[in-house]
Design a protein around this motif. Structure first.
Motif, PDB file in Angstrom:
ATOM      1  N   LYS A 222      -3.997  -3.751   0.147  1.00 25.54           N
ATOM      2  CA  LYS A 222      -2.735  -4.501   0.106  1.00 25.54           C
ATOM      3  C   LYS A 222      -1.797  -3.927  -0.952  1.00 25.54           C
ATOM      4  CE  LYS A 222      -1.054  -9.177   0.683  1.00 25.54           C
ATOM      5  NZ  LYS A 222      -1.444 -10.574   0.930  1.00 25.54           N
ATOM      6  N   GLU A 223      -2.344  -3.554  -2.100  1.00 26.84           N
ATOM      7  CA  GLU A 223      -1.525  -2.927  -3.141  1.00 26.84           C
ATOM      8  C   GLU A 223      -0.972  -1.588  -2.657  1.00 26.84           C
ATOM      9  OE1 GLU A 223      -0.364  -3.895  -6.110  1.00 26.84           O
ATOM     10  OE2 GLU A 223      -1.131  -5.857  -5.524  1.00 26.84           O
ATOM     11  N   ARG A 224      -1.795  -0.870  -1.932  1.00 32.47           N
ATOM     12  CA  ARG A 224      -1.333   0.408  -1.384  1.00 32.47           C
ATOM     13  C   ARG A 224      -0.198   0.179  -0.383  1.00 32.47           C
ATOM     14  NH1 ARG A 224      -5.121   4.653   2.046  1.00 32.47           N
ATOM     15  NH2 ARG A 224      -3.481   6.172   2.540  1.00 32.47           N
ATOM     16  N   ALA A 225      -0.328  -0.865   0.420  1.00 32.20           N
ATOM     17  CA  ALA A 225       0.730  -1.196   1.384  1.00 32.20           C
ATOM     18  C   ALA A 225       2.027  -1.549   0.657  1.00 32.20           C
ATOM     19  CB  ALA A 225       0.284  -2.353   2.274  1.00 32.20           C
ATOM     20  N   LYS A 226       1.909  -2.256  -0.463  1.00 38.15           N
ATOM     21  CA  LYS A 226       3.100  -2.597  -1.253  1.00 38.15           C
ATOM     22  C   LYS A 226       3.753  -1.342  -1.821  1.00 38.15           C
ATOM     23  CE  LYS A 226       1.545  -7.215  -2.687  1.00 38.15           C
ATOM     24  NZ  LYS A 226       1.135  -8.061  -3.844  1.00 38.15           N
ATOM     25  N   ASP A 227       2.938  -0.431  -2.319  1.00 37.64           N
ATOM     26  CA  ASP A 227       3.476   0.823  -2.867  1.00 37.64           C
ATOM     27  C   ASP A 227       4.199   1.623  -1.780  1.00 37.64           C
ATOM     28  OD1 ASP A 227       2.435   0.187  -5.324  1.00 37.64           O
ATOM     29  OD2 ASP A 227       0.608   1.381  -5.072  1.00 37.64           O
ATOM     30  N   ILE A 228       3.634   1.616  -0.583  1.00 36.67           N
ATOM     31  CA  ILE A 228       4.258   2.328   0.536  1.00 36.67           C
ATOM     32  C   ILE A 228       5.625   1.723   0.852  1.00 36.67           C
ATOM     33  CG2 ILE A 228       4.085   2.692   3.036  1.00 36.67           C
ATOM     34  CD1 ILE A 228       1.059   3.065   2.625  1.00 36.67           C
ATOM     35  N   ALA A 229       5.693   0.396   0.836  1.00 37.65           N
ATOM     36  CA  ALA A 229       6.966  -0.282   1.106  1.00 37.65           C
ATOM     37  C   ALA A 229       8.008   0.070   0.046  1.00 37.65           C
ATOM     38  CB  ALA A 229       6.753  -1.795   1.157  1.00 37.65           C
ATOM     39  N   GLU A 230       7.585   0.112  -1.206  1.00 34.38           N
ATOM     40  CA  GLU A 230       8.517   0.457  -2.285  1.00 34.38           C
ATOM     41  C   GLU A 230       8.979   1.908  -2.163  1.00 34.38           C
ATOM     42  OE1 GLU A 230       9.869  -1.598  -4.512  1.00 34.38           O
ATOM     43  OE2 GLU A 230       8.812  -3.190  -3.440  1.00 34.38           O
ATOM     44  N   THR A 231       8.076   2.780  -1.745  1.00 30.79           N
ATOM     45  CA  THR A 231       8.444   4.189  -1.547  1.00 30.79           C
ATOM     46  C   THR A 231       9.496   4.318  -0.454  1.00 30.79           C
ATOM     47  OG1 THR A 231       6.228   4.920  -2.222  1.00 30.79           O
ATOM     48  CG2 THR A 231       7.557   6.479  -0.948  1.00 30.79           C
ATOM     49  N   TRP A 232       9.317   3.565   0.620  1.00 30.71           N
ATOM     50  CA  TRP A 232      10.291   3.619   1.721  1.00 30.71           C
ATOM     51  C   TRP A 232      11.655   3.116   1.251  1.00 30.71           C
ATOM     52  CZ3 TRP A 232      13.663   0.724   4.544  1.00 30.71           C
ATOM     53  CH2 TRP A 232      14.090   1.258   5.763  1.00 30.71           C
ATOM     54  N   LYS A 233      11.664   2.024   0.506  1.00 29.81           N
ATOM     55  CA  LYS A 233      12.939   1.487   0.007  1.00 29.81           C
ATOM     56  C   LYS A 233      13.628   2.491  -0.919  1.00 29.81           C
ATOM     57  CE  LYS A 233      11.570  -2.430  -1.714  1.00 29.81           C
ATOM     58  NZ  LYS A 233      11.666  -3.733  -2.412  1.00 29.81           N
ATOM     59  N   ALA A 234      12.821   3.158  -1.743  1.00 25.30           N
ATOM     60  CA  ALA A 234      13.394   4.133  -2.678  1.00 25.30           C
ATOM     61  C   ALA A 234      13.994   5.332  -1.954  1.00 25.30           C
ATOM     62  CB  ALA A 234      12.321   4.597  -3.660  1.00 25.30           C
ATOM     63  N   SER A 235      13.524   5.590  -0.727  1.00 21.98           N
ATOM     64  CA  SER A 235      14.019   6.748   0.029  1.00 21.98           C
ATOM     65  C   SER A 235      15.233   6.416   0.895  1.00 21.98           C
ATOM     66  CB  SER A 235      12.904   7.303   0.924  1.00 21.98           C
ATOM     67  OG  SER A 235      12.593   6.391   1.969  1.00 21.98           O
ATOM     68  N   LEU A 236      15.741   5.197   0.790  1.00 18.90           N
ATOM     69  CA  LEU A 236      16.875   4.789   1.626  1.00 18.90           C
ATOM     70  C   LEU A 236      18.099   5.675   1.408  1.00 18.90           C
ATOM     71  CD1 LEU A 236      16.959   0.877   1.799  1.00 18.90           C
ATOM     72  CD2 LEU A 236      16.882   2.495   3.697  1.00 18.90           C
ATOM     73  N   ASP A 237      18.360   6.010   0.162  1.00 26.15           N
ATOM     74  CA  ASP A 237      19.530   6.851  -0.131  1.00 26.15           C
ATOM     75  C   ASP A 237      19.407   8.213   0.548  1.00 26.15           C
ATOM     76  OD1 ASP A 237      20.679   4.864  -1.632  1.00 26.15           O
ATOM     77  OD2 ASP A 237      19.856   5.594  -3.534  1.00 26.15           O
ATOM     78  N   GLN A 238      18.194   8.758   0.563  1.00 27.55           N
ATOM     79  CA  GLN A 238      17.980  10.051   1.213  1.00 27.55           C
ATOM     80  C   GLN A 238      18.168   9.956   2.728  1.00 27.55           C
ATOM     81  OE1 GLN A 238      14.064  11.325   0.069  1.00 27.55           O
ATOM     82  NE2 GLN A 238      14.543  11.355  -2.121  1.00 27.55           N
ATOM     83  N   ARG A 239      17.976   8.755   3.260  1.00 27.89           N
ATOM     84  CA  ARG A 239      18.132   8.545   4.705  1.00 27.89           C
ATOM     85  C   ARG A 239      19.568   8.212   5.086  1.00 27.89           C
ATOM     86  NH1 ARG A 239      12.812   7.218   6.832  1.00 27.89           N
ATOM     87  NH2 ARG A 239      11.317   7.076   5.129  1.00 27.89           N
ATOM     88  N   GLY A 240      20.464   8.195   4.109  1.00 31.94           N
ATOM     89  CA  GLY A 240      21.862   7.910   4.399  1.00 31.94           C
ATOM     90  C   GLY A 240      22.275   6.482   4.127  1.00 31.94           C
ATOM     91  N   GLY A 241      21.416   5.724   3.444  1.00 32.32           N
ATOM     92  CA  GLY A 241      21.753   4.337   3.141  1.00 32.32           C
ATOM     93  C   GLY A 241      21.395   3.401   4.278  1.00 32.32           C
TER      94      GLY A 241
END
Length: 366
Positions: A222-241
């Motif tokens: 579950k902690e790993r799943a949370k980290d994955i979610a945070e990583t995706w959110k952090a990459s939003l800018d790279q995806r164009g917002g």
């Protein structure tokens, strides 16, 4: 000799009280009476306020006591059901052992799959061996068999020793960040496969006794799943917002949150924007409810209508029961009207006459 004054005569040497003195005394008595009444009212008000506060505290204590008993009851139920859940899990282990023997006898890793039974055996074989890479490769190569995969993947995932960990490893090639070196236009979008696997995991990790209120996911996963979610959110800018992120990526992210039960209240505004931006996906209304956006649904529907996405708005209204507030017939009529205007505008442009015919045909299929 002079006369001796009468000691009983009180009038001698004293002036009788005047009318002004009486008025002063009366005014003083009136002031005292008013002051007494004011003080009396003040203390009465204080007494009432104290009584109200006392009642409020009493109600709070009763509510707290009720919640405490309720929480203790839930905890007791969870504790009692652990044995039952363990027994069910042990039963599944035995079933998995038998299934593993069958899979090893019937299936070979490089063999051809020509029917749904063979496909299920193949999937189970990967799951029993916790071979997430081959499982992922097998899934992504069979998009044309999506309906069969959707029906059989949950059953196959149930054979895993740790289904939640297996799924995270399977989709890790493309989520939260696409790690593929070689990509092609044909195989570039694997969001459908991520969503399929994540959706298939839900019935597998749901507690067989308590249901969705307790997911059978280890704390580390579950902690790993949370980290994955945070990583995706952090990459939003790279995806164009938020405005430019691809819908398959959005769908995978939101499904990931729901599947692992890691929805965060402070991110509700982000979820809302992502859902509205990808509202045309048929699963979005259900996902929106699972993400805790039920109380914001009316505003979201209004936003979709203002954007000209009346058809999407209708899907949302049916999901949350807001048909009375947003009647579908007027919305669909407005959509047809807007479509006709767009088609007419295109028709007037000689360079886009073909597009106009297509638009008109979609509005009047007869």
């Amino acid at each position: 000799m002079g006369s001796i004054p009468d000691p009983g005569d009180i009038s001698g040497g004293l002036n009788p009280p005047s009318f002004d003195d009486f008025q002063k005394q009366t005014s003083l008595m009136t002031s005292c009476t008013l002051l007494w009444k004011e003080l009396s009212d003040h203390f009465t008000s204080l007494e009432k306020n104290l009584q109200k506060k006392s009642e409020a505290l009493k109600n709070k204590f009763q509510t707290l006591d009720h919640h405490t008993k309720e929480s203790l009851g839930v905890l007791k139920k969870r504790e009692v059901t652990i044995d039952g859940s363990v027994e069910i899990a042990l039963g599944k282990v035995e079933e998995s052992r038998e299934a593993a023997l069958i899979a090893l006898l019937k299936g070979t890793q490089d063999g051809e799959v020509d029917d749904s039974e063979g496909l299920l055996l193949k999937l189970k074989s990967f799951c029993l061996k916790m071979d997430s890479k081959e499982f992922w490769r097998f899934i992504t190569a069979r998009k044309k068999e999506l309906d069969v995969l959707r029906a059989q993947t949950p059953e196959a995932l149930a054979e895993c020793v740790d289904p939640a960990k297996f799924v995270l490893e399977a989709i890790s090639e493309v989520f939260p960040v696409d790690k593929r070196v070689e990509k092609s236009e044909r195989s570039n979008d694997l969001g459908w496969a991520c969503v399929l696997v994540l959706e298939s995991l839900i019935p597998v990790v749901v507690d067989p006794v308590l249901g969705k209120s307790r997911l059978l996911v280890t704390p580390s996963v579950k902690e790993r799943a949370k980290d994955i979610a945070e990583t995706w959110k952090a990459s939003l800018d790279q995806r164009g917002g938020i405005e430019n992120v691809k819908t398959p990526d959005v769908h995978t992210f939101l499904q990931h949150l729901v599947t692992f039960g890691i929805v965060k209240e402070e991110d509700v505004d982000l979820y809302r924007k992502l859902v509205v931006g990808s509202a045309w996906r048929k699963q979005m209304p259900k996902l929106a409810v699972s993400l805790g956006l039920g109380d914001k649904m009316a505003d979201m529907i209004e936003e979709l209508v203002n954007r000209g996405q009346q058809v999407d708005a209708v899907h949302f209204t049916y999901e949350v029961g807001l048909v009375d507030k947003f009647p579908p017939v007027p919305l669909l009529k407005a959509f047809l009207k807007d479509s006709k205007k767009a088609a007419t505008s295109i028709l007037e442009d000689p360079n886009n006459s073909g597009r106009a015919v297509v638009c008109l045909a979609s509005i009047h299929p007869d």
